[in-house]
Design a protein around this motif. Structure first.
Motif, PDB file in Angstrom:
ATOM      1  N   GLY A  13       0.973   8.952  -6.276  1.00  0.00           N
ATOM      2  CA  GLY A  13       1.083  10.338  -5.835  1.00  0.00           C
ATOM      3  C   GLY A  13       2.297  11.022  -6.452  1.00  0.00           C
ATOM      4  N   SER A  64       3.000   7.677   3.583  1.00  0.00           N
ATOM      5  CA  SER A  64       3.466   6.390   3.074  1.00  0.00           C
ATOM      6  C   SER A  64       4.833   6.049   3.662  1.00  0.00           C
ATOM      7  N   TRP A  77       2.347   1.759  -3.489  1.00  0.00           N
ATOM      8  CA  TRP A  77       1.440   2.217  -4.560  1.00  0.00           C
ATOM      9  C   TRP A  77       0.993   3.649  -4.345  1.00  0.00           C
ATOM     10  N   THR A  78       0.738   4.045  -3.101  1.00  0.00           N
ATOM     11  CA  THR A  78       0.368   5.452  -2.888  1.00  0.00           C
ATOM     12  C   THR A  78       1.519   6.355  -3.301  1.00  0.00           C
ATOM     13  N   TYR A  79       2.726   5.933  -2.963  1.00  0.00           N
ATOM     14  CA  TYR A  79       3.908   6.733  -3.306  1.00  0.00           C
ATOM     15  C   TYR A  79       4.053   6.857  -4.822  1.00  0.00           C
ATOM     16  N   ALA A 120      -4.949   2.026  -2.081  1.00  0.00           N
ATOM     17  CA  ALA A 120      -3.898   2.969  -2.481  1.00  0.00           C
ATOM     18  C   ALA A 120      -4.409   3.915  -3.556  1.00  0.00           C
ATOM     19  N   ALA A 169     -11.731   4.498  -0.161  1.00  0.00           N
ATOM     20  CA  ALA A 169     -10.430   4.092   0.385  1.00  0.00           C
ATOM     21  C   ALA A 169     -10.617   3.406   1.733  1.00  0.00           C
ATOM     22  N   PHE A 229       0.964  13.511   1.789  1.00  0.00           N
ATOM     23  CA  PHE A 229       0.499  12.136   1.894  1.00  0.00           C
ATOM     24  C   PHE A 229       1.571  11.125   1.505  1.00  0.00           C
ATOM     25  N   PHE A 247       0.845  -1.201   0.000  1.00  0.00           N
ATOM     26  CA  PHE A 247       0.000   0.000   0.000  1.00  0.00           C
ATOM     27  C   PHE A 247       0.877   1.246   0.000  1.00  0.00           C
ATOM     28  N   THR A 300      -6.891   6.314  -1.954  1.00  0.00           N
ATOM     29  CA  THR A 300      -6.232   7.274  -1.063  1.00  0.00           C
ATOM     30  C   THR A 300      -5.543   8.356  -1.887  1.00  0.00           C
ATOM     31  N   ALA A 301      -4.808   7.920  -2.914  1.00  0.00           N
ATOM     32  CA  ALA A 301      -4.155   8.902  -3.785  1.00  0.00           C
ATOM     33  C   ALA A 301      -5.213   9.793  -4.421  1.00  0.00           C
TER      34      ALA A 301
END
Lengths: 272, 846
Positions: B140, B188, B135-137, B602, B627, B184, B132, B605-606
Motif C-alpha cells: 500500500g 495494518s 506486507w499490506t503496509y 495481503a 483476500a 487501510f 500480513f 487486501t492491498a
C-alpha cells in the motif's frame, strides 16, 4: 536543562549525587514545571479575556469573506446598506473594529500578524475577530489556512488611517472614466463582458463572482497580493493570469490587442 | 511482589546440562528460515522486523527527499523550481508519508524486532498477522508513494481538511488515494498493535512481573493501547469523507446540515495522541540506552511508568488545541490550554529521570549517547515552544505559521528521529554480525545536530515574522528571505549527516540470526542474550530488571539450554504463555510457521483498496473475495488440536491448549472488540456533534419508522438467544453436529435480518443518505453495522465449516469462543445503534 545534563556528565560528585534520585526528579521534573506552567496559564487566560474585547463595544463592524483566492470586504454605509470592496482592508486608527469572518467555499484564515491573532473562516460559521490598529500604517495580511491551489497568493493589505480620513474614503467612491484612453477602456470592459463577474459601482457592471473593482486604481496590489498594481501588471494579469496565479478563477483574456490592453489598464487604473 | 511457588528464586537450574543430542537440531528445524527467495514466506519476528524497519527507513528517506525539494523551492523568494501543483502534492506527501508510512510503522517495527527477545519470548503471538500487517503496509505504501510520479498524489495537506478535500473542491482522485490508501495502512497499524498488546501482556519470560518489564516494553504496551483507541477516530473520519466523496453523503457540507469542523475534531482526536504514539516508544528506547551507557539501573523507574500511563490518558484530552483559531468557545479553549500544559509534566519527569541516571553512573559518550543528548536538548526546546503554542493568545499568532513548522520538527525529529538513530547505533550489534562505526556515527551526529538546528531554529523567527505554512512561494522584502535560505542550507547539512548513516549501514549492517556482534555495550536486558531465529536456546527465569547484570553467567546458562524450554516440545514453533501481571507460566502456545496464504491475503487486501481508489470496482471486489478466501485458508491451519501436557523444565508441566480467558486468542479478540468499540464511539461523537451543529435537520418523531425497527429488535433478540444456545451446545457437547451448525446459521440470518429490517425501515420512511447531515449519519450507522455483521457472518461460516470438519469439540473450541465474543459484540453494537438513531431524535424533540 543543558546545565543539568552537563552537571550529570561532568559535574562534581556532590552535585551529581543531588541529581541522581527520585527527589530531584520530583522537584525538577514535576514541581518546578507545575509552578511555572500554572503561572503561565493564568496569565494567558487573563490575556485571552483582554484580547477578546468583550468588555468594550465595537465602533465598527466589517464583514470579510474568504473566497478562493481573494477577500470580499463589506463596509457598513451607515444607512443599513453596505459598500463592497475587495482585497484591501481600511480601518480607522484607534477604533475597536469587529471583523465578521465567513467563507464562501473552503476554510480560510484571516491573519494580519501586526494587528493581532488569526481566526479561521469556516463554511457555515460566523467568527468575529476584534482588532484595533494603534498607529496609522500599512500592514500585510495573508490567508493562514491552506486553501488549495494558489493559497500562497492570497494576501492583502490592511491600511489604518485617521478616523476622519477613513470616513471620507468610505463615502468617496466612483469617479467616472476620464476622456480618451480610459473612456475607450470602459467601453472595452463593457463589451468584453467583464461586468458578468466584476462590479464597478455607477456602471452596469454588477457581477459579484469576482472582486469589486470600483476603486481598483487606489489599491496597492492586484489579484490579492499577487502583483503590484501597475498598468503593466494589469495587462499581464488580464492576458496571462493563469501563469501569474495558477488556478485562479479568472480566465485569461487573450482577445485584446496591445493598444486595447493599454486602454483597459488606463480605465482600471483610473477607478478610484 | 508475590512469590510464585513455581519460581524458586534460588536453587538448581531447571534443566540438566548437557542437553541430549538432537534437541538443538530439532529446535532449529522447527524455526528454520525458508531458503532463498522463499524467505518472503517467513513470519518470524526477526525476519519481519528487519523488513519492517527497512521499509520504514526507506519511506523516511523518500519523504526526506520531498522535504529537501520543499526547501529548494523555498530557498529564494518567487522561485519557480517546482510548480504550485507539484509543490502542493509534495508537501502533502511529505507530511503524510512521514507520519503514516514512517513514524508509526518505524516504532511498531522496532517493537516487532525487539520485544520478543527483550521479553524472553520466541516470537510474537500472531506471527502471520504481523507478516500480513507488514506486507499490506509495504504494498500500500509503495503504490501510495508512486502516485507522486503520476501527478495524482493528494494535495489537500496531511490533515486533509474538508471542504477543500471534498468532491466539489478536489474532484481528482488524489484525495481518494489518501483516504483509501492511508485508511487501510492504519488497519495494518492496528493489527500490529493487537499483536504487541497480547505479546507484551502474555508472552513474557517466567518471573518477569510487570514491574520488572523493561521500560521500552511499557512504552510499546501504552503505544499499542493508544493506537487502538486513537486510530479508529481517523479511520471513521476517512470512511465518512470517502462516503461523502463517492456517494454525496453530506457529513462535512455546511449548507446541507454537515459541518467541516467535525473532520477536525475526529482528525485531531487521533492526531494529537498520534504525537505521543510516536514519541513514547522513542522515549522508551532512551530509557533503555541511558542505563546501559551509564552502567547503572534507571533512576525513577516507577515514576517513569506513572508518567507514561499519565501521558497515555491525558493525550486524549487535548486534541482541540489544534483548533484554537477555528472559533471554538472560549471556555473550551481554556480547558484544552490547561490540558496541554498538564501533558508537559510527565515529559519533565522522564527527562529528569534520564538526567538522574546519567548523574548516578558514568555516561560513556558513544554515538548512541550523543544522539540521546541531542534528543534531550532538541526535544526540550520543542517542549518549550509547545508550551508557548498551548497558550491561546500566543497560538493565535503562531498557528499555521512557520513557528509551528519549527515546533513540530523539534518535537518529532528531536523527540523521535534522534532516539531512533540512537537506537540504531545501540541495537544493531544485537542483530548484525558487525557493529556500526563509532567514527562515522559521530560525524553523522555532528552534521545532523548542526544541520537540524540550522534548518529549523530560524523557522521560529520566520513564522513570527508572519510567514504562513504551506505556501509554495513568497514575495521578497518581508524579512523572510535570508532565514529561508539558512533553513535550506541547514536541511542539506542534515541530509548529508543522514547520508553518512546510510553509508555506515551499507558498510556494516549485516543482519544475522545466529552470530551477532553481541553485547558490546554490557547491557542488562534479555535482548542481549545469544540469539537465533528461535530467539534464545532456553528461556530464563527473570528475577530483576537487569537479569544480565544480576547473573553474569546467564548468557552461558541460557545458551547451554539449562533454562526453560530448551527444545521444541511438540515439534511446532512454541513460546511460553505467562500470566499478565506476574509472569507465571500458564501454557505452551504453538505458533504458526512460514506460509503463503497470509501473503496472498495481503496482496489481495492491498489490491482491493487500491483498485477501489481507481474505481475498478469489479476487479476490486474480486480481490476482496480472494483476500477473504486467503485469510480463511490461513486461519484454517491455526488452532491445532490439544497435544497433552509438556514439561519445560524445573518440574513445570504446561498444557498445550487453552480456552476462555486463559487463551491468547481471547485477549486478542477483546482487544479487537475494544478497537471496534472505539470506532463506534467516534461515530457516536459524530452523531451528537453534528446534532449540536445542525439540529434543524433532525427529523420530527412522527417521520421516524416504527414497525421495521421493532422487527429488527426482535430479530436481534432471537440472534442473541441462538448465540446462547450454540454456546451451551458446544460446552456440554449436546446435540448433533448438524444442530449446532443450524443454530449458528440461523443466528447469523437473524443478525443480518435485523440489520436489513432496520435499513428498510429508514428507506421506506423516505430517508435518503444524500438529503442532509442526519440522514447521512443514519446511513453511516448502517455501514458500520454492516461491517461488523459481515465479519461475524464470515466467522460464523468458518466456525460451521470447522465443526463440519470435526475440528471443534468441548476442549478445542477457541473458534467458537471467538465467534461468540464477536457475535455478542455485534448484537450489542446493533442494538445500541438502533437505540441511538431511533431514540435520540425522539429524545431531542422533547
Amino acid at each position: 536543562m543543558a546545565g543539568a545534563v552537563a552537571i550529570a556528565l561532568w559535574g562534581p560528585e556532590r552535585w551529581r549525587r543531588l541529581l541522581a534520585g527520585d527527589r530531584a526528579i520530583r522537584l525538577a521534573g514535576l514541581g518546578w514545571p507545575s509552578v511555572t506552567l500554572a503561572v503561565l496559564l493564568a496569565w494567558s487566560l487573563w490575556l485571552m479575556r483582554e484580547s477578546s474585547g468583550v468588555d468594550r463595544p465595537a465602533t465598527l463592524s466589517i464583514e470579510v469573506t474568504g473566497e478562493r483566492w481573494w477577500w470580499r470586504v463589506l463596509y457598513p454605509d451607515g444607512r443599513g446598506g453596505s459598500i463592497p470592496e475587495a482585497n484591501e482592508l481600511r480601518l480607522p486608527v484607534g477604533a475597536e473594529v469587529d471583523l465578521v469572518l465567513r467563507s464562501a467555499d473552503v476554510i480560510h484564515s484571516f491573519w494580519v500578524p501586526s494587528l493581532g491573532g488569526k481566526l479561521d473562516m469556516v463554511p457555515g460559521r460566523r467568527n468575529v475577530l476584534r482588532i484595533r490598529a494603534e498607529r496609522p500604517g500599512v500592514y500585510r495580511g495573508q490567508c493562514a489556512e491552506y486553501c488549495g491551489g494558489p493559497h500562497a497568493q492570497m494576501a492583502f493589505f490592511a491600511i489604518a488611517m485617521p478616523e476622519e480620513e477613513f470616513r471620507r474614503w468610505l463615502l468617496s467612491a466612483g469617479a467616472g472614466p476620464g476622456p480618451g484612453a480610459a473612456e475607450r477602456g470602459a467601453a472595452l470592459f463593457r463589451a468584453a463582458g467583464c461586468g458578468a463577474c466584476h462590479a464597478v459601482r455607477g456602471t452596469d457592471a454588477v457581477g459579484t463572482v469576482g472582486p469589486d473593482l470600483t476603486r481598483l486604481g487606489s489599491r496597492r496590489d492586484i489579484a490579492a497580493g499577487a502583483l503590484a498594481n501597475t498598468p503593466a501588471n494589469l495587462r499581464r494579469f488580464i492576458t496571462d493570469g493563469q501563469s501569474v496565479k495558477p488556478g485562479n478563477r479568472m480566465p485569461e483574456f487573450k482577445i485584446f490587442t496591445a493598444a486595447e490592453l493599454d486602454d483597459l489598464a488606463a480605465y482600471l487604473t483610473g477607478l478610484r | 511482589m508475590t512469590t510464585d511457588p513455581l519460581l524458586k528464586p534460588e536453587g538448581p537450574l531447571p534443566n540438566p546440562v548437557p542437553r541430549p543430542p538432537g534437541e538443538l537440531e530439532a529446535l532449529e528445524k522447527a524455526w528454520e528460515v525458508p531458503k532463498g527467495w522463499r524467505i518472503i514466506s517467513e513470519v518470524n519476528n526477526t525476519v519481519i522486523g528487519w523488513y519492517f524497519i527497512a521499509a520504514a527507513f526507506l519511506f523516511f528517506l523518500l519523504a526526506g527527499v520531498l522535504g529537501l525539494l520543499i526547501r529548494l523551492q523555498l530557498a529564494v523568494p518567487g522561485n519557480s523550481f517546482l510548480s504550485q501543483e507539484t509543490y502542493n502534492q509534495i508537501f502533502t506527501m511529505h507530511g503524510t508519508v512521514m507520519m503514516f508510512l514512517f513514524a508509526v510503522p518505524a516504532v511498531e517495527a522496532a517493537g516487532v524486532l525487539l520485544l520478543p527477545s527483550m521479553l524472553g519470548a520466541r516470537d510474537l503471538p500472531f506471527p502471520r498477522l504481523g507478516a500480513f500487517a507488514f506486507w499490506t503496509y509495504l504494498i500500500g505504501g509503495l503504490v501510495f508513494f508512486c502516485t507522486l510520479f503520476a501527478g495524482t498524489a493528494p494535495d489537500g495537506g496531511w490533515f486533509m481538511y474538508p471542504p477543500l478535500t471534498g468532491q466539489r473542491f478536489s474532484p481528482g482522485i488524489g484525495a481518494d488515494w489518501w483516504l483509501l490508501g492511508i485508511g487501510f495502512i492504519e488497519i495494518s497499524a492496528i493489527a500490529g498493535a493487537i499483536e504487541i498488546i497480547v505479546g507484551t501482556l502474555r508472552t513474557r519470560a517466567p518471573g518477569m512481573t510487570l514491574t520488572r518489564m523493561p521500560i521500552f516494553a511499557w512504552t510499546m504496551l501504552i503505544f499499542a493501547f493508544m493506537v487502538i483507541f486513537a486510530f479508529p477516530a481517523v479511520i471513521l473520519a476517512t470512511i465518512l469523507l470517502e462516503l461523502e466523496r463517492a456517494f454525496d453523503w453530506p457529513f462535512f457540507i455546511a449548507e446541507r446540515g454537515g459541518d467541516p469542523l467535525l473532520w477536525q475534531h475526529l482528525f485531531w482526536f487521533f492526531g494529537h495522541p498520534e504525537v505521543y504514539i510516536i514519541f513514547l516508544p522513542a522515549a522508551g528506547m532512551v530509557s533503555m540506552i541511558v542505563p546501559t551507557m551509564a552502567g547503572t539501573p534507571l533512576v525513577g523507574y516507577r515514576l517513569i511508568v506513572v508518567a507514561l500511563v499519565a501521558v497515555g490518558f491525558v493525550s486524549f484530552g487535548l486534541w482541540a488545541h489544534h483548533m484554537f483559531t477555528t472559533g471554538i468557545p472560549a471556555w473550551s479553549q481554556g480547558f484544552f490550554s490547561a490540558a496541554s500544559m498538564i501533558v508537559a509534566l510527565p515529559s519533565g519527569i522522564q527527562i529528569f529521570s534520564w538526567i538522574a541516571t546519567m548523574a548516578a553512573g558514568r555516561l560513556r559518550l558513544t554515538t548512541a549517547s550523543l544522539f540521546v543528548i541531542g534528543f534531550l536538548l532538541i526535544f526540550t526546546l520543542g517542549g518549550l515552544t509547545g508550551v508557548m503554542v498551548a497558550l491561546v493568545p500566543f497560538d493565535r499568532q503562531a498557528h499555521d505559521s512557520y513557528f509551528v513548522v519549527a515546533h513540530l520538527h523539534y518535537v518529532l525529529f528531536g523527540g523521535m528521529v534522534f532516539p531512533l538513530l540512537a537506537a540504531i547505533y545501540y541495537w544493531v550489534p544485537a542483530y548484525s554480525r558487525l557493529a556500526l562505526s563509532e567514527r562515522l556515527g559521530r560525524w553523522a551526529f555532528a552534521l545532523i545536530f548542526g544541520g537540524f538546528n540550522l534548518a529549523f531554529l530560524p523557522m521560529h523567527l520566520t513564522g513570527l515574522l508572519g510567514m504562513p505554512r504551506r505556501v509554495h512561494t513568497y514575495p521578497s522584502g518581508l524579512g523572510w528571505d535570508g532565514l529561508n535560505l539558512l533553513s535550506t542550507i541547514g536541511a542539506f547539512v542534515l541530509a548529508a549527516g543522514l547520508l553518512l548513516i546510510v553509508i555506515d549501514l551499507a558498510l556494516h549492517l549485516r543482519p544475522t540470526n545466529g552470530a551477532p556482534a553481541g553485547d558490546v555495550w554490557k547491557a542488562g536486558t534479555l535482548e542481549w542474550l545469544p540469539n537465533d531465529n528461535h530467539a534464545t536456546r532456553s528461556i530464563p527465569r527473570v528475577a530483576s530488571r537487569e537479569p544480565l547484570w544480576a547473573n553474569p553467567n546467564l548468557p552461558r546458562e541460557v545458551e547451554d539450554g539449562a533454562w526453560y524450554l530448551p527444545n521444541t516440545a511438540t515439534g511446532w514453533r512454541e513460546t511460553i504463555v505467562t500470566s499478565p501481571l506476574h509472569g507465571e507460566p500458564q501454557y505452551l502456545m504453538r505458533l504458526s510457521g512460514p506460509g503463503w496464504a497470509h501473503l496472498a491475503a495481503a496482496v489481495f487486501t492491498a489490491g482491493f483498496f487500491l483498485l477501489l481508489t481507481v474505481k475498478a470496482v469489479a476487479l476490486a471486489l474480486t480481490c476482496g473475495v480472494l483476500a477473504i478466501a486467503a485469510i480463511l485458508v490461513w486461519v484454517w491451519e491455526t488452532d491445532p488440536p490439544p497435544a497433552g501436557q509438556v514439561s519445560i523444565g524445573g518440574g513445570i508441566l504446561l498444557p498445550t491448549y487453552a480456552t476462555g480467558r486463559l487463551s491468547h486468542s481471547f485477549w486478542a479478540m477483546i482487544t479487537l472488540i475494544l478497537t471496534a468499540a472505539a470506532l463506534y464511539l467516534s461515530y457516536l461523537f459524530s452523531y451528537l456533534y453534528l446534532w449540536t451543529a445542525a439540529p434543524q435537520v433532525w427529523p420530527a418523531p412522527a417521520r421516524l419508522p416504527t414497525a421495521e425497527p421493532l422487527a429488527a429488535a426482535a430479530l436481534l433478540a432471537a440472534s442473541a438467544a441462538l448465540l446462547m444456545l450454540a454456546l451451551r451446545l458446544v460446552r456440554n457437547a449436546q446435540g448433533s453436529r448438524l444442530t449446532l451448525i443450524a443454530t449458528i446459521i440461523l443466528g447469523m440470518i437473524a443478525l443480518a435480518g435485523g440489520l436489513a429490517s432496520d435499513a428498510a425501515g429508514w428507506w421506506w420512511a423516505g430517508f435518503r443518505p444524500t438529503s442532509d447531515g442526519h440522514t447521512a449519519l443514519v446511513a453511516a450507522n448502517m455501514v458500520l453495522q454492516a461491517q461488523i455483521v459481515g465479519v461475524v457472518l464470515v466467522m460464523g461460516g468458518f466456525a460451521a465449516a470447522r465443526h463440519a470438519a470435526g475440528k471443534i469439540d468441548p476442549t478445542r473450541r477457541v473458534v467458537i469462543d471467538n465467534l461468540a465474543l464477536f457475535w455478542a459484540y455485534a448484537i450489542g453494537q446493533s442494538a445500541f445503534g438502533m437505540a441511538l438513531t431511533h431514540g435520540f431524535p425522539r429524545l431531542a424533540a422533547g
